[in-house]
Enzyme design. Structure first.
Site, PDB file in Angstrom:
ATOM      1  N   HIS A  20       0.931  -1.233   0.074  1.00 19.65           N
ATOM      2  CA  HIS A  20       0.006   0.118  -0.021  1.00 19.65           C
ATOM      3  C   HIS A  20       0.872   1.213  -0.089  1.00 19.65           C
ATOM      4  O   HIS A  20       0.486   2.268  -0.649  1.00 19.65           O
ATOM      5  CB  HIS A  20      -0.813  -0.026   1.021  1.00 19.65           C
ATOM      6  CG  HIS A  20      -2.090  -0.950   0.988  1.00 19.65           C
ATOM      7  ND1 HIS A  20      -3.294  -0.599   0.921  1.00 19.65           N
ATOM      8  CD2 HIS A  20      -2.147  -2.330   1.015  1.00 19.65           C
ATOM      9  CE1 HIS A  20      -4.033  -1.609   0.922  1.00 19.65           C
ATOM     10  NE2 HIS A  20      -3.509  -2.650   1.028  1.00 19.65           N
ATOM     11  N   ASP A 119      -5.344   6.448   1.360  1.00 16.89           N
ATOM     12  CA  ASP A 119      -5.396   4.752   0.982  1.00 16.89           C
ATOM     13  C   ASP A 119      -6.949   4.464   0.987  1.00 16.89           C
ATOM     14  O   ASP A 119      -7.888   4.910   1.738  1.00 16.89           O
ATOM     15  CB  ASP A 119      -4.518   4.136   2.130  1.00 16.89           C
ATOM     16  CG  ASP A 119      -4.551   2.542   1.535  1.00 16.89           C
ATOM     17  OD1 ASP A 119      -3.773   2.116   0.804  1.00 16.89           O
ATOM     18  OD2 ASP A 119      -5.567   1.781   2.258  1.00 16.89           O
TER      19      ASP A 119
END
Length: 480
Positions: A20, A119
Site C-alpha cells: 500500500h 489509501d
C-alpha cells in the site's frame, strides 16, 4: 517550500504494508514531476515492517525541497477488540481510529492544503477530515480496476439484499455480475475474508463501499490497454450511479528512491549473479512482502523449480512480518536439495529491488502471488508472469493478468495455503510460462503500451497534469 499562488499543496495519507505504501509514494512522485507541486506525507507510526520505514526515509530524502513529512503517532489500540490476527489489517484499523486527530495538524499547514489523497482502506474516517478542511478528497487504489468495480458494486448488492444484513457471505451467490463488465467474478475468486461474517476485512469493506460517492476522485494503478472495459464501466455510471471520476494513472513507474543502499540488501551480489546468466534464462520467484509460504509448499516449490530445468532466483519468506523472519531455508529443506538449489539457482531472504531484477535481461519469467503491484512491474519490464493468488484480491488480479495476455493463471491451484501444489504441477506451469512464444510477444506489446502511458505527454502524465491544474484553479477561486 516555494511560495506563491501557483503552489498546489497535496497531503498523502498511506496505510499499512509495503504493497500500500509503495503505490502511494509512486503516485506522489507523479505529482512531484510537475512544477509548483508540494507534498506533505503523513506517516503513521509505528510502521509494521522495516521495509516500510526504509522506503519512507528514502522517499523523503529524494525530494528535500518538495516533500514535508509528518510523523503521525497512532492512538493506543487493543487488537483483541477486532476479529483479526493479521498485523497489517490491525494497523489499518488502528489508523482508522486515529485519523480524526489529523484535523488540527493538517489545518495548520502552510500554505493551506488543496487536496487530500489517502489509501482505499481509510475512506469512512477520512471523509470527516476532508469535510472539516473543506478540501477535495481522493483515494488511491492499489489493485485492479476490475477489483475496484467489485468493491464499489458491493454497496449496490447490499442495498438490494437487506435481509443479508450487510454480510456478503449471504448476498453473494455463485458469481457476481457487474454492469458493464463482460465476465462475472466467481464466488471462488472473492477475497475469502470478505465471506467471513464479522471479519475486520468485511467490516471495513462494507462500511466504506457506500461512501465512495462522497469522494472527489479515484486514482487506479492501471491503463487502458490492460483494463479498458473496467475503466469504461466505472466512468459510465453503470457500476455505481454517482461514482466520482476514476482515473487510470498507471502504470506507476519504478522510482530512484526505491533503490536501497548496498548495506541494506543483497542486491550487489544478486545482480552480479544475474549478470552471469544467459538472456531470458532465469525464473524469478517472489510472493510479495506479506505472504508467508508454508514449509510444505517451500519443499514442493524447490522440487518443482529443480524439475523445470530453469535457473532461478527465489525470494523466500517464511513469516508475514520481515522483522520476525529468522528461520533459514536450511532448516526447511534437506541438505541434498539445498545442494542442488545452490547449483541451479540463488535463494535470498532479504529485501530485494524487484524492479531492477525484472528489468535484468537474464530474467525470462516471474512466478508471483497475484499482487497487482508485482504484475504491473512485470508488464513494465515485458516479463511474462505465472500468477498464483495467495489471498485477498489476488485471484481477481490473476484473472486480469491472464485475460490481458500478461501471463498465465493456474486457477485449479486455488488459494495459496489452501492445498499444497505438487512439484510436478509447478514444473509444468513454469515450463509453459517460459516456453510460450505468443505470451512473450503479447507481454512485449503491453510493455510498449505501459511505457507510452507513463511517458511525459502520455495518458498518465496528462491526467495528473489536468488534476493539478483543476486544483490550482479551485485554489485561485477560493483566494479571490
Amino acid at each position: 517550500m516555494s511560495s506563491g499562488s501557483d503552489i498546489v499543496h497535496v497531503a498523502f495519507v498511506p496505510s499499512a504494508g509495503f504493497g500500500h505504501l509503495g503505490p502511494c509514494l509512486r503516485l506522489a512522485a507523479l505529482f512531484l514531476r510537475h512544477q509548483h507541486c508540494h507534498v506533505t506525507l503523513i506517516t503513521p507510526k509505528p510502521t509494521v515492517s522495516l521495509a516500510e520505514s526504509h522506503l519512507i526515509s528514502r522517499f523523503c530524502s529524494s525530494f528535500p525541497s518538495q516533500v514535508s513529512q509528518i510523523d503521525f503517532q497512532l492512538l493506543p489500540f487493543d487488537p483483541s477488540t477486532e476479529n483479526s490476527s493479521d498485523p497489517f489489517w490491525l494497523q489499518f484499523e488502528r489508523i482508522r481510529r486515529s485519523v480524526h486527530l489529523l484535523i488540527p495538524i493538517l489545518s495548520s499547514l502552510s500554505p493551506p492544503l488543496n487536496a487530500l489523497i489517502h489509501d482505499i482502506s481509510l475512506i469512512s474516517p477520512m471523509i470527516p477530515v476532508s469535510d472539516s478542511l473543506a478540501v477535495p478528497s481522493y483515494i488511491y487504489f492499489v489493485a485492479t480496476a476490475r477489483m475496484f468495480s467489485f468493491f464499489s458494486h458491493l454497496s449496490v448488492l447490499d442495498a438490494a439484499n437487506k435481509q443479508a444484513q450487510g454480510h456478503p457471505a449471504s448476498f453473494i451467490g455463485d458469481a457476481v455480475e457487474i454492469p458493464g463488465i463482460r465476465l462475472p467474478i466467481p464466488r471462488s475468486s472473492i477475497p475469502p475474508l470478505l465471506l467471513q461474517p464479522g471479519s475486520l476485512f468485511e467490516k471495513i469493506f462494507m462500511e466504506d463501499s457506500p461512501k465512495l460517492t462522497k469522494l472527489d476522485g479515484i486514482f487506479i494503478n492501471t491503463f487502458d490497454e490492460v483494463e479498458a472495459e473496467a475503466m469504461a464501466a466505472l466512468n459510465s455510471g453503470k457500476v455505481v450511479p454517482g461514482l466520482p471520476p476514476a482515473h487510470a494513472v498507471g502504470p506507476f513507474m519504478p522510482c530512484e528512491f526505491e533503490k536501497a543502499p548496498e548495506e541494506e540488501n543483497s542486491d550487489g551480489s544478486l545482480m552480479k549473479w544475474l549478470d552471469g546468466q544467459p538472456e531470458g534464462s532465469v525464473v524469478y520467484i517472489c510472493f510479495g512482502n506479506r505472504t508467508a509460504t508454508t514449509r510444505e509448499q517451500v519443499k514442493e516449490m524447490a522440487e518443482g523449480l529443480l524439475q523445470s530445468g530453469y535457473r532461478f532466483l527465489w525470494v523466500v519468506k517464511l513469516k508475514m512480518v520481515d522483522k520476525e523472519d529468522d528461520e533459514d531455508l536450511e532448516q526447511v529443506l534437506e541438505p541434498e536439495v539445498m545442494k542442488k538449489i545452490k547449483e541451479k539457482g540463488l535463494v535470498v531472504k532479504t529485501w530485494v529491488n524487484q524492479g531492477e531484477i525484472l528489468g535484468h535481461s537474464s530474467v525470462g519469467g516471474f512466478v508471483n502471488h497475484g499482487g497487482w503491484n508485482s504484475i504491473v512491474e512485470s508488464i513494465w519490464n515485458g516479463v511474462p508472469v505465472l500468477s498464483w493468488g495467495q489471498n485477498g484480491d489476488q485471484k481477481i488480479t490473476s484473472e486480469v493478468a491472464a485475460e490481458s495476455g500478461a501471463g498465465i493463471w493456474p486457477a485449479e491451484w486455488g488459494w495459496g495455503g489452501e492445498v499444497v501444489v505438487k512439484a510436478e504441477e509447478i514444473a509444468k506451469a513454469v515450463k509453459e510460462m517460459m516456453n510460450n512464444e505468443s505470451l512473450k510477444l503479447k507481454v512485449l506489446q503491453l510493455k510498449d503500451a505501459a511505457r507510452n502511458a507513463a511517458a511525459v505527454g502520455g495518458s498518465c502524465d496528462i491526467k495528473i497534469k489536468t488534476i493539478i491544474e483543476e486544483l490550482r484553479k479551485k485554489k485561485k477561486k477560493t483566494v479571490h
